[in-house]
Design a protein around this motif. Structure first.
Motif, PDB file in Angstrom:
ATOM      1  N   GLY A 197      -5.867  11.743   0.234  1.00 17.31           N
ATOM      2  CA  GLY A 197      -6.737  12.902   0.456  1.00 17.31           C
ATOM      3  C   GLY A 197      -6.175  14.194  -0.082  1.00 17.31           C
ATOM      4  O   GLY A 197      -6.918  15.145  -0.313  1.00 17.31           O
ATOM      5  N   THR A 198      -4.846  14.245  -0.285  1.00 21.24           N
ATOM      6  CA  THR A 198      -4.254  15.437  -0.889  1.00 21.24           C
ATOM      7  C   THR A 198      -4.404  15.362  -2.405  1.00 21.24           C
ATOM      8  O   THR A 198      -4.727  14.319  -2.963  1.00 21.24           O
ATOM      9  N   GLU A 199      -4.156  16.489  -3.069  1.00 20.14           N
ATOM     10  CA  GLU A 199      -4.385  16.554  -4.511  1.00 20.14           C
ATOM     11  C   GLU A 199      -3.088  16.807  -5.267  1.00 20.14           C
ATOM     12  O   GLU A 199      -2.150  17.418  -4.747  1.00 20.14           O
ATOM     13  N   VAL A 200      -3.052  16.330  -6.503  1.00 23.31           N
ATOM     14  CA  VAL A 200      -1.946  16.600  -7.412  1.00 23.31           C
ATOM     15  C   VAL A 200      -2.555  16.948  -8.771  1.00 23.31           C
ATOM     16  O   VAL A 200      -3.502  16.304  -9.215  1.00 23.31           O
ATOM     17  N   THR A 201      -2.020  17.986  -9.403  1.00 16.00           N
ATOM     18  CA  THR A 201      -2.536  18.433 -10.695  1.00 16.00           C
ATOM     19  C   THR A 201      -1.557  18.057 -11.798  1.00 16.00           C
ATOM     20  O   THR A 201      -0.368  18.394 -11.726  1.00 16.00           O
ATOM     21  N   LEU A 202      -2.068  17.369 -12.794  1.00 18.21           N
ATOM     22  CA  LEU A 202      -1.251  16.905 -13.908  1.00 18.21           C
ATOM     23  C   LEU A 202      -1.708  17.543 -15.203  1.00 18.21           C
ATOM     24  O   LEU A 202      -2.913  17.701 -15.435  1.00 18.21           O
ATOM     25  N   THR A 233      -6.930  17.221 -12.082  1.00 17.51           N
ATOM     26  CA  THR A 233      -6.586  17.264 -10.667  1.00 17.51           C
ATOM     27  C   THR A 233      -7.051  15.963 -10.025  1.00 17.51           C
ATOM     28  O   THR A 233      -8.246  15.656 -10.030  1.00 17.51           O
ATOM     29  N   LEU A 234      -6.114  15.228  -9.505  1.00 18.89           N
ATOM     30  CA  LEU A 234      -6.398  13.911  -8.936  1.00 18.89           C
ATOM     31  C   LEU A 234      -6.268  13.970  -7.420  1.00 18.89           C
ATOM     32  O   LEU A 234      -5.329  14.576  -6.888  1.00 18.89           O
ATOM     33  N   ARG A 235      -7.222  13.350  -6.744  1.00 25.23           N
ATOM     34  CA  ARG A 235      -7.137  13.235  -5.288  1.00 25.23           C
ATOM     35  C   ARG A 235      -6.453  11.907  -4.955  1.00 25.23           C
ATOM     36  O   ARG A 235      -6.935  10.841  -5.308  1.00 25.23           O
ATOM     37  N   ARG A 236      -5.313  12.012  -4.316  1.00 27.23           N
ATOM     38  CA  ARG A 236      -4.560  10.805  -3.977  1.00 27.23           C
ATOM     39  C   ARG A 236      -5.378   9.896  -3.055  1.00 27.23           C
ATOM     40  O   ARG A 236      -6.133  10.368  -2.205  1.00 27.23           O
ATOM     41  N   GLU A 237      -5.170   8.607  -3.219  1.00 29.15           N
ATOM     42  CA  GLU A 237      -5.827   7.619  -2.377  1.00 29.15           C
ATOM     43  C   GLU A 237      -4.794   6.655  -1.814  1.00 29.15           C
ATOM     44  O   GLU A 237      -3.639   6.632  -2.250  1.00 29.15           O
ATOM     45  N   LYS A 250       0.836  -1.201   0.000  1.00 30.01           N
ATOM     46  CA  LYS A 250       0.000   0.000   0.000  1.00 30.01           C
ATOM     47  C   LYS A 250       0.874   1.254   0.000  1.00 30.01           C
ATOM     48  O   LYS A 250       1.968   1.270   0.573  1.00 30.01           O
ATOM     49  N   TYR A 251       0.374   2.312  -0.637  1.00 29.94           N
ATOM     50  CA  TYR A 251       1.052   3.608  -0.627  1.00 29.94           C
ATOM     51  C   TYR A 251       0.030   4.672  -1.001  1.00 29.94           C
ATOM     52  O   TYR A 251      -1.056   4.379  -1.492  1.00 29.94           O
ATOM     53  N   GLY A 252       0.381   5.922  -0.747  1.00 30.92           N
ATOM     54  CA  GLY A 252      -0.497   7.026  -1.120  1.00 30.92           C
ATOM     55  C   GLY A 252      -0.090   7.591  -2.460  1.00 30.92           C
ATOM     56  O   GLY A 252       1.062   7.982  -2.651  1.00 30.92           O
ATOM     57  N   GLY A 253      -1.020   7.614  -3.422  1.00 29.83           N
ATOM     58  CA  GLY A 253      -0.662   8.112  -4.736  1.00 29.83           C
ATOM     59  C   GLY A 253      -1.828   8.070  -5.693  1.00 29.83           C
ATOM     60  O   GLY A 253      -2.989   8.029  -5.283  1.00 29.83           O
ATOM     61  N   VAL A 254      -1.522   8.053  -6.999  1.00 27.85           N
ATOM     62  CA  VAL A 254      -2.576   8.109  -8.018  1.00 27.85           C
ATOM     63  C   VAL A 254      -2.863   6.744  -8.622  1.00 27.85           C
ATOM     64  O   VAL A 254      -3.830   6.584  -9.357  1.00 27.85           O
ATOM     65  N   GLY A 255      -2.006   5.735  -8.342  1.00 25.89           N
ATOM     66  CA  GLY A 255      -2.328   4.379  -8.738  1.00 25.89           C
ATOM     67  C   GLY A 255      -1.985   4.000 -10.163  1.00 25.89           C
ATOM     68  O   GLY A 255      -2.885   3.612 -10.922  1.00 25.89           O
ATOM     69  N   SER A 256      -0.708   4.075 -10.523  1.00 21.98           N
ATOM     70  CA  SER A 256      -0.308   3.640 -11.860  1.00 21.98           C
ATOM     71  C   SER A 256       1.192   3.385 -11.892  1.00 21.98           C
ATOM     72  O   SER A 256       1.965   4.083 -11.222  1.00 21.98           O
ATOM     73  N   LEU A 257       1.592   2.400 -12.673  1.00 22.41           N
ATOM     74  CA  LEU A 257       2.991   2.275 -13.032  1.00 22.41           C
ATOM     75  C   LEU A 257       3.300   3.321 -14.097  1.00 22.41           C
ATOM     76  O   LEU A 257       2.430   3.689 -14.884  1.00 22.41           O
ATOM     77  N   ILE A 258       4.533   3.801 -14.108  1.00 23.61           N
ATOM     78  CA  ILE A 258       4.942   4.787 -15.102  1.00 23.61           C
ATOM     79  C   ILE A 258       6.270   4.350 -15.694  1.00 23.61           C
ATOM     80  O   ILE A 258       6.993   3.534 -15.109  1.00 23.61           O
ATOM     81  N   ARG A 259       6.607   4.865 -16.864  1.00 25.18           N
ATOM     82  CA  ARG A 259       7.884   4.550 -17.480  1.00 25.18           C
ATOM     83  C   ARG A 259       8.377   5.756 -18.264  1.00 25.18           C
ATOM     84  O   ARG A 259       7.605   6.651 -18.613  1.00 25.18           O
ATOM     85  N   PRO A 292      -7.230   6.551  -8.788  1.00 23.54           N
ATOM     86  CA  PRO A 292      -7.457   7.943  -9.205  1.00 23.54           C
ATOM     87  C   PRO A 292      -7.057   8.186 -10.654  1.00 23.54           C
ATOM     88  O   PRO A 292      -7.763   8.903 -11.382  1.00 23.54           O
ATOM     89  N   ALA A 293      -5.936   7.603 -11.095  1.00 23.25           N
ATOM     90  CA  ALA A 293      -5.521   7.785 -12.484  1.00 23.25           C
ATOM     91  C   ALA A 293      -6.546   7.183 -13.441  1.00 23.25           C
ATOM     92  O   ALA A 293      -6.888   7.780 -14.475  1.00 23.25           O
ATOM     93  N   ASP A 294      -7.029   6.005 -13.123  1.00 21.42           N
ATOM     94  CA  ASP A 294      -8.012   5.333 -13.972  1.00 21.42           C
ATOM     95  C   ASP A 294      -9.316   6.123 -14.018  1.00 21.42           C
ATOM     96  O   ASP A 294      -9.898   6.350 -15.096  1.00 21.42           O
TER      97      ASP A 294
END
Length: 564
Positions: free
Chosen positions: A154-159, A173-177, A92-101, A117-119
């Motif tokens: 609960g915090t937000e990140v804007t992409l 704007t994604l709300r981290r989960e 578990k971790y706090g974030g947007v929920g995606s692998l990136i490359r 959140p990403a999905d």
């Protein structure tokens, strides 16, 4: 001496100083002498080294040196590393929920998790990250982009994102989960009455996930047999393994013990089984390790499941974490684990690593044990399956295409060309026209690949030239001239496996990770097919568990000696 260095060094040294309290045979003088030498060395480096020394790097180097000749599992965990360690143990971790490359100058989404959140924001594989919270993301590394997108739930990140399919630039704007990486990514049916569950790790709560998956299958239909897939499961928390075994064996059954200088415990199942009689098949391979081997090995020793696949990795060592202060920890091996027959399946002996190098347990020291019903099993090198299957290797050429990103790049192209094409997991296949398009796509791509055959012929020619064997040199030259391993030829030679990689990538984009698993197990999976066969044949299943001894397989050359 730099006080910061002292603060960083003392917790590590004091952790060692505490050991005499735990073991009377510890060499007190030797330990004290070594501590004094280490402190003196740190002082001299701090005061006299030509450049200013970073104390964190010094302590990390000192810690690495202390454990380097022990085993590969004992390590110092800095404050920064503890975040990654927590993810490994909890999933578990706090974030947007995606692998990136990384692709070119930008980082792209590589695998958004379902309902993350990403999905939910509509982000898809291949979408390019242009900015994160107002910072231009051009040139960001994967680690930097990941660090900026992770954060407290609960915090937000804007992409700012450029979408793959239509090139549209969008601000989201994604709300981290709290992102939970599922320990059980897939459960389904592989034949009439035969359920299948893939279990990928032993993080916190994986027992609950596995139980829910099994009970879900039992509620859906007539569950007459179950396949537990532990291939490529590297293990994790031992207690989760014990709870999982409680689903299938009687309450109070001893399933594993640990033995060390200070860590000696017996673990028994604490609950009544939910499926005490259900026929089980367990899939293992060379990457099945640790807690996954406990489950597979205990079920084998208790004559409770048929094991299918290849010999498992052979990790019979138990790790614990000890706090060192300042949010740092020592992860160290404290014991070996033993499964119900009494065997330890550790494959590599690290006890003499300093004098002799780490060695596989020699055949002369491998001992025979007996399962609950009297079948022969062995220690010294992983779990031997009851039913062996040959591993399916993928060519270096196909893996080179994957590693260079060409498989994913073509997946991007396919999605742009066929945005509305439906993909059924169980029936999807690229057409010949699709594969021809991939070959055209690769026509201007450079693939730095040289086949093993060509390398062998070059080595033969060099040896023949050095030793003046002109006839052999000419013969090898003629063979090399006949060898076709250019990119175009290899795309045809390895067509089947390259096509499978392409299809899996496209399935992923439509049906997430669980879709790829379903695709894999329904497209000629040898271990799944063999497990289904034995579960559908009660007489054969019973014969194996009642009378069949395991067979010790020969070691491969690369398993004989291991230098760490």
């Amino acid at each position: 001496m730099n006080r910061r260095i002292i603060r960083r060094l003392l917790p590590v040294l004091l952790a060692g100083a505490a050991l005499p309290l735990l073991c009377a045979r510890t060499n007190d003088f030797g330990l004290g002498r070594s501590m004094e030498i280490a402190v003196n060395m740190m002082r001299e480096l701090s005061l006299r080294f030509v450049d200013e020394v970073d104390p964190d790097l010094l302590i990390e180097g000192a810690a690495e040196g202390m454990v380097r000749r022990l085993d590969p599992y004992t390590e110092y965990l800095s404050e920064e590393q503890m975040g990654d360690f927590d993810i490994l143990t909890t999933g578990k971790y706090g974030g947007v929920g995606s692998l990136i490359r990384k692709r070119g100058d930008y980082v792209v989404f590589a695998r958004p998790y379902r309902n993350s959140p990403a999905d939910k924001a509509g982000l898809r594989i291949g979408d390019k990250i242009l900015a994160i919270d107002g910072a231009d993301a051009r040139g960001f590394s994967v680690a930097e982009a990941s660090g900026r997108m992770k954060g407290d739930p609960g915090t937000e990140v804007t992409l700012v994102v450029e979408h793959l399919l239509d090139g549209r630039v969008d601000t989201a704007t994604l709300r981290r989960e709290r992102i939970a990486i599922p320990g059980v990514p897939y459960a389904g049916w592989v034949a009439d009455g035969i359920g299948y569950v893939q279990h990928s790790d032993f993080t916190e709560g994986c027992y609950d996930d596995l139980r829910a998956a099994v009970e879900g299958l039992a509620a859906e239909g007539d569950l007459r047999g179950l396949i537990l897939d532990y291939r490529n499961n590297g293990g994790g928390i031992l207690q989760e393994a014990v709870k999982i075994l409680s689903m299938f064996v009687p309450k109070g059954t001893e399933v594993v013990t640990t033995r060390g200088r200070t860590d000696n415990k017996s673990f028994r199942t604490a609950a009544d089984p939910i499926l005490p009689e259900l026929p089980l098949a367990v899939l293992v391979n060379g990457n099945t390790a640790s807690a996954a081997e406990i489950v597979a090995g205990a079920l084998q020793d208790l004559d409770r499941a048929v094991i299918v696949g290849q010999r498992s990795f052979g990790k019979g060592l138990v790790q614990s974490t000890r706090p060192l202060g300042y949010n740092t920890y020592l992860k160290l091996t404290t014991a070996k684990y033993y499964i119900p027959s009494g065997r330890c399946i550790q494959a590599v002996d690290y006890s003499r690593a300093r004098e002799e190098g780490a060695r596989s347990v020699p055949d002369s020291l491998i001992r025979e044990y007996a399962t609950q019903g009297g079948r022969k099993v062995y220690d010294g090198g992983g779990i031997e399956p009851d039913l062996h299957t040959e591993p399916e290797y993928i060519s270096r050429f196909a893996m080179t295409l994957y590693a260079l990103g060409f498989i994913e790049d073509y997946g991007d192209r396919f999605m742009r060309l066929h945005p509305d094409r439906r993909v059924d997991v169980r029936t999807f296949a690229l057409t010949d026209a699709d594969y021809a398009d991939f070959v055209r796509f690769m026509s201007d791509k450079e693939v730095p690949y040289e086949s093993t055959t060509r390398r062998a012929l070059k080595a033969l020619r060099k040896a023949a030239g050095d030793e003046r064997h002109e006839a052999i040199d000419r013969a090898a030259e003629a063979l090399e001239a006949q060898l076709r391993d250019d990119t175009e030829s290899n795309l045809e030679t390895y067509r089947r496996e390259i096509r499978s990689l392409l299809e899996a990538d496209i399935v992923l984009r439509h049906h997430y990770a669980e879709g790829v698993i379903e695709y894999d197990i329904t497209h000629d999976d040898a271990e799944v097919r063999r497990a289904v066969e034995v579960l559908e044949n009660p007489g054969e299943y019973r014969r194996i568990l009642d009378t069949q001894d395991t067979v010790r397989t020969a070691r491969h050359d690369d398993e004989t000696d291991t230098e760490e």
